[in-house]
Write an enzyme that holds these catalytic residues in place. Structure first.
Site, short mmCIF file in Angstrom:
data_model
loop_
_atom_site.label_atom_id
_atom_site.label_comp_id
_atom_site.label_asym_id
_atom_site.label_seq_id
_atom_site.Cartn_x
_atom_site.Cartn_y
_atom_site.Cartn_z
N ALA A 262 7.94 8.48 1.58
CA ALA A 262 8.15 9.08 0.26
C ALA A 262 7.43 8.27 -0.82
CB ALA A 262 9.64 9.16 -0.06
N ASP A 263 7.49 6.96 -0.72
CA ASP A 263 6.83 6.10 -1.70
C ASP A 263 5.32 6.27 -1.66
OD1 ASP A 263 8.77 3.74 -2.93
OD2 ASP A 263 9.53 4.59 -1.07
N MET A 264 4.76 6.30 -0.46
CA MET A 264 3.31 6.37 -0.35
C MET A 264 2.76 7.72 -0.79
SD MET A 264 2.74 3.42 0.23
CE MET A 264 2.17 2.06 1.22
#
Length: 394
Positions: free
Chosen positions: A164-166
């Site tokens: 999700a962060d990337m």
């Protein structure tokens, strides 16, 4: 000249998403200044293996670090001075934190009317979840990603990486570029980008909402299979290795059937159309698996590729870093880090033929560039010594 050389980025974010954004800018020449906690630094430094902060070493290369105590008024005043000459401001604090500090978007825009402000949070700056914990794992669960992943009779699976962060990081990079283009081309000045982790991840899951609305059905978890085309999956070879195979077009399925000596299956009512094959994937996989198990991986790949079958090896990282494709395309490189020695990492991407990105400097230690950055905004050596003595900087 690198394409983003004339841009200055202030990155106050922690962990993965914001660092992915500024990592992309740094690789293409932007002056990325990481604003970190004195003595502690970015929490990404704590993601380590064998006491080596490998996440930090890779995703903070080409950046500069200033250690600034933002809990003190003097620290905030220094940040405000830095804002005046910046093009982009990145933060991922809990929504409302900047406002409590007196440096919300309104105050930042008064200091620099052209400033692009990227605000990263789990759920966005508005809505009923804006104050809720926003870690990527929670988003990967709530977005639907986990419910789609795994075997049908097993529990949902979270990804073994900061997915999700990337995804949000790559989205944030594009969003800032759009805002910068709009500012320059249309003379709009700065603007605020409200980037949640949820929306980018949800957007790449495919037309899931449309499918449900049309059919009224929740697609089951299917392991390595697909709910739109068959055959598709991962198969074990004779030497206990794996290959991934996809024959999502009718012509590819027919080519596969001929190659595995099962031409008669092309007209079999179980497998005649894609819809038929989707309804009979157990039988289909049984036929394909039995054929693949007769071969070691490399001879099988050679046979299938010569026949034009879309197949590839399932590799672990020990195989990837030595793979001829990776070596030939020079996807990886070793870069020296003064704290950790040589670190293996990916090259700058995407590949631009005239202004490619470049890895020049290793990731900085905490506050490594504090003095230089402050001198650039007119802070004298004597003032810097006093700030350090008062623990405003380190």
């Amino acid at each position: 000249m690198l394409p983003l050389e004339n841009f200055k980025i202030l990155d106050l974010s922690r962990l993965a998403a914001g660092n992915m954004v500024s990592h992309m800018f740094a690789d293409f020449g932007a002056d990325v200044i990481k604003v970190e906690k004195p003595g502690k630094g970015d929490d990404l430094r704590n993601w380590q293996v064998n006491d080596i902060a490998h996440w930090w070493a890779v995703y903070s290369r080409n950046k500069r670090s200033i250690a600034l105590n933002l809990k003190e008024k003097e620290g905030l005043n220094l940040l405000k001075e830095l804002v005046k000459s910046a093009d982009v401001f990145i933060e991922n604090f809990v929504p409302g934190t900047l406002e409590k500090w007196g440096i919300g978007p309104d105050e930042l825009s008064e200091l620099n009317k052209n400033l692009i402000i990227l605000r990263i949070s789990g759920w966005g700056q508005t809505g009923i979840y804006k104050d809720a914990p926003g870690f990527g794992s929670l988003v990967e669960g709530m977005s639907g990603f986990a419910s789609m992943t795994g075997e049908e009779d097993q529990k949902p699976l979270l990804p073994p990486l900061a997915l999700a962060d990337m995804v949000a990081g790559l989205t944030g990079f594009g969003a800032i570029l759009m805002a910068l283009i709009a500012s320059k081309k249309n003379q709009l000045g700065g603007q605020v980008i409200d980037l949640s982790l949820f929306e980018p991840l949800f957007s790449i899951l495919g037309p899931w909402a449309a499918s449900y609305k049309i059919s009224g059905k929740i697609p089951p978890r299917m392991g390595n299979r697909s709910n739109v085309a068959a055959p598709r999956g991962i198969y074990k070879t004779k030497d206990n290795k794996f290959v991934s195979l996809s024959a999502s077009m009718q012509s590819m399925w027919e080519k596969l059937a001929i190659t595995i000596g099962a031409r008669d299956l092309i007209k079999d009512i179980r497998f005649k159309t894609n819809s038929d094959r989707l309804s009979n994937q157990d039988d289909l996989d049984d036929v394909i698996s039995k054929f693949i198990k007769k071969f070691d991986r490399e001879p099988l790949l050679k046979k299938f590729l010569q026949a034009g079958i879309t197949v590839g090896p399932v590799l672990d990282i020990s195989e990837i870093i030595e793979h001829p494709y990776v070596l030939d395309r020079e996807i990886l490189m070793e870069h020296y880090n003064s704290e950790y020695g040589n670190i293996l990492m990916h090259q700058a991407f995407p590949r631009l033929n005239k202004t490619p990105g470049k890895v020049i400097n290793s990731a900085p230690s905490i506050g490594q560039n504090t003095d230089d950055v402050l001198k650039e905004i007119g802070i004298t050596k004597q003032q810097i010594e006093k700030l350090r003595k008062n623990k405003i900087i380190s």
